[in-house]
Write a protein that holds these residues in place. Structure first.
Motif, mmCIF file in Angstrom:
data_model
loop_
_atom_site.group_PDB
_atom_site.id
_atom_site.type_symbol
_atom_site.label_atom_id
_atom_site.label_comp_id
_atom_site.label_asym_id
_atom_site.label_seq_id
_atom_site.Cartn_x
_atom_site.Cartn_y
_atom_site.Cartn_z
ATOM 1 N N ASP A 166 -24.060 -35.745 -5.530
ATOM 2 C CA ASP A 166 -24.746 -34.807 -6.408
ATOM 3 C C ASP A 166 -23.965 -33.504 -6.489
ATOM 4 N N PRO A 167 -23.632 -33.019 -7.689
ATOM 5 C CA PRO A 167 -22.890 -31.767 -7.795
ATOM 6 C C PRO A 167 -23.629 -30.613 -7.129
ATOM 7 N N HIS A 170 -26.304 -28.708 -9.164
ATOM 8 C CA HIS A 170 -27.445 -29.422 -9.705
ATOM 9 C C HIS A 170 -28.723 -28.851 -9.108
ATOM 10 N N GLU A 172 -31.881 -29.952 -8.899
ATOM 11 C CA GLU A 172 -32.652 -30.840 -8.035
ATOM 12 C C GLU A 172 -31.911 -31.117 -6.734
ATOM 13 N N GLY A 173 -30.574 -31.181 -6.805
ATOM 14 C CA GLY A 173 -29.790 -31.377 -5.595
ATOM 15 C C GLY A 173 -29.945 -30.215 -4.636
ATOM 16 N N ARG A 174 -29.925 -28.991 -5.158
ATOM 17 C CA ARG A 174 -30.090 -27.818 -4.308
ATOM 18 C C ARG A 174 -31.486 -27.776 -3.707
#
Length: 292
Positions: A166-167, A170, A172-174
């Motif tokens: 996941d970048p 992102h 939602e990733g954070r």
């Protein structure tokens, strides 16, 4: 039948020297010994043949030229190494969360959680040899700093070989990364998603959306997975009673812990411990499927 050998004695874990927090050995736990909970990080490089290593109840076959990163607190046991292996041990807290670009070593997620094939294994083998030799040298601040820089280069090389799925930017990733960090601190005290959402300043829906996007599981399932994992670790690798394990994980009554554990694994705590110690052919149950 698993290729791992199960004995009844606790597995002794290796520890890096205090002066540097970095050391070297063949394997982090005695080969063929019982399951142990790792006290620090271990980078295991398989040089020749293959190694069977079980990490948190998942068996990995590490072929030649692969590296496996085992994290602190994980339940580990290793088969008898048929060939050459090398391990670098290092304690938690050596690097700050923003010190290594794109990598926070003490976060539970990261590269080489499964055997990572190396395009140039001799490069990492040489780095391991230098680290091991320097760690066995005379303790002094210059040597400790050198070891730390050498280890940082190895960890960054692993990150470059296996970048995050996941970048970093992102949303939602954070969100999920913050949730995971808070969960590592809070799971013995609360299993309520509402509590984590309040601490992170977001809604339960936001946490659930982020969890589903990153793992395919709801935020509640992520919390329960983490609690069940720790229960399995403690039951498999410590002599604590079932009641003691339940209390450590925030269950006031053993019956409540038993119901939770059975729901998550399909076995009672006692059945799990007996089945795991016996090395059953049936394997060890894992987390519930998202549809359960």
């Amino acid at each position: 039948m698993s290729a791992l050998i199960q004995h009844t004695e606790p597995a002794p874990t290796r520890l890096p020297p205090d002066w540097s927090g970095i050391g070297g050995c063949v394997l982090p736990v005695a080969p063929g010994a019982a399951t142990a909970l790792l006290d620090g990080h271990a980078l295991v490089l398989t040089v020749t043949d293959s190694l069977v290593a079980e990490v948190d109840f998942t068996e990995h076959r590490c072929g030649p030229g692969t590296v496996l990163w085992i994290r602190p607190g994980q339940a580990v046991r290793c088969g008898e190494p048929p060939g050459e292996t090398a391990t670098i041990l290092f304690r938690s807290g050596l690097f700050g969360p923003e010190e290594l670009p794109g990598l926070a070593p003490d976060d539970p997620a990261g590269p080489a959680a499964r055997p990572l094939a190396l395009p140039a294994p001799d490069v990492l083998r040489a780095a391991f040899a230098h680290l091991t030799a320097d760690a066995a040298g005379t303790p002094d601040p210059i040597a400790a700093a050198l070891l730390r820089h050498q280890l940082a280069a190895v960890l960054l090389r692993l990150r470059a070989l296996e970048p995050p799925v996941d970048p970093a930017g992102h949303v939602e990733g954070r969100t999920f990364e913050r949730f995971q960090r808070r969960l590592e601190e809070g799971y013995p005290h609360t299993r309520r998603v509402e509590d984590y959402a309040a601490e992170l300043g977001c809604s339960v829906r936001t946490l659930t959306r982020a969890s589903l996007a990153l793992t395919g599981r709801t935020a509640k399932q992520v919390v329960d997975d983490r609690v069940a994992l720790q229960a399995r670790r403690l039951l498999a690798a410590t002599p604590l009673s079932v009641a003691e394990v339940g209390r450590i994980l925030g269950f006031g009554e053993p019956t409540n812990f038993g119901r939770f554990f059975h729901r998550e694994t399909g076995l009672s705590p006692g059945q799990f411990r007996g089945r795991y110690a016996a090395g059953s052919d049936g394997g060890i149950p894992g987390q519930r499927r998202p549809t359960d």
